[in-house]
Write a protein that holds these residues in place. Structure first.
Motif, short mmCIF file in Angstrom:
data_model
loop_
_atom_site.label_atom_id
_atom_site.label_comp_id
_atom_site.label_asym_id
_atom_site.label_seq_id
_atom_site.Cartn_x
_atom_site.Cartn_y
_atom_site.Cartn_z
N LEU A 1 13.73 52.76 47.44
CA LEU A 1 14.16 53.84 47.20
C LEU A 1 12.79 54.81 47.51
O LEU A 1 11.60 54.13 47.62
N ALA B 1 12.52 51.56 38.90
CA ALA B 1 13.36 51.13 40.00
C ALA B 1 12.60 49.85 40.50
O ALA B 1 13.24 48.83 40.65
N HIS C 1 13.86 46.95 43.15
CA HIS C 1 13.90 47.95 44.26
C HIS C 1 12.35 48.07 44.85
O HIS C 1 11.40 47.96 43.95
#
Length: 202
Positions: free
Chosen positions: A168, A191, A196
């Motif tokens: 991301l 995240a 991620h």
């Protein structure tokens, strides 16, 4: 300096050539992308560009420019487009800017340039085909006439770029306030906890 530049272009590997071509452009550059799509490799583009510089002998300059224009037309054709007269005019202007940037390099020695371009090894240089090259770039110039990066400079673990299937990017404004800083931190933390890799552009 012209002979030294030509020698440097001939001795450059793909990574150095891509680095130097990146220094020529301002950002995603469709003309450079077309050249790389039409030429054999980045070193061939760099060599033709150096050959066509003002301080080179006239026959070499003409030949360098002829090769650049041929590779541009071929690259554009590989996108299924044709070279228009206005595009050629813009290309000649772009080549003049690229020449000026190459002429301002601090050295024509490949080893010195590598050290300068990587801040004496503080940065890792990535090119297409490297294991850590992000796969998301691979189809930018296949789907349409987009300009993928010519190379990437990475500080830290280059493997982090491909360690996550769904990285991301956290993008925001330059004038962040305290609330924006809090929210951004919370979003990035969540995240990361979800597995991620968070990448940032700046």
């Amino acid at each position: 300096m012209s002979d030294a530049m030509l020698k440097m272009a001939g001795e450059a590997d793909d990574a150095l050539a891509r680095c130097l071509l990146t220094l020529c452009i301002d950002d995603a550059d469709i003309m450079m992308a077309a050249l790389l799509k039409g030429a054999d490799d980045a070193r061939a583009v760099l060599t033709s560009l150096v050959m066509s510089m003002q301080d080179m002998p006239q026959p070499g300059r003409d030949e360098g420019m002829r090769i650049l224009e041929r590779d541009l037309a071929l690259g554009i054709a590989r996108w299924g487009c044709t070279l228009r007269p206005r595009t050629r005019e813009r290309f000649v202007q772009a080549v003049e800017r690229w020449h000026a940037r190459l002429a301002s390099l601090p050295s024509a020695n490949p080893d010195s340039l590598r050290a300068w371009l990587t801040a004496d090894g503080a940065y890792t240089l990535l090119t297409p085909g490297d294991e850590a090259w992000p796969g998301g770039f691979s189809d930018l110039d296949v789907r349409s006439d987009y300009a993928p990066p010519v190379c990437l400079w990475v500080r830290g673990d280059a493997g982090a770029l491909t360690a996550c299937a769904e990285p991301l990017a956290v993008v925001g404004s330059r004038g962040m306030n305290d609330y924006g800083r809090e929210v951004t931190s919370a979003v990035a933390e969540e995240a990361c906890l979800a597995g991620h890799t968070v990448v940032s552009g700046g």
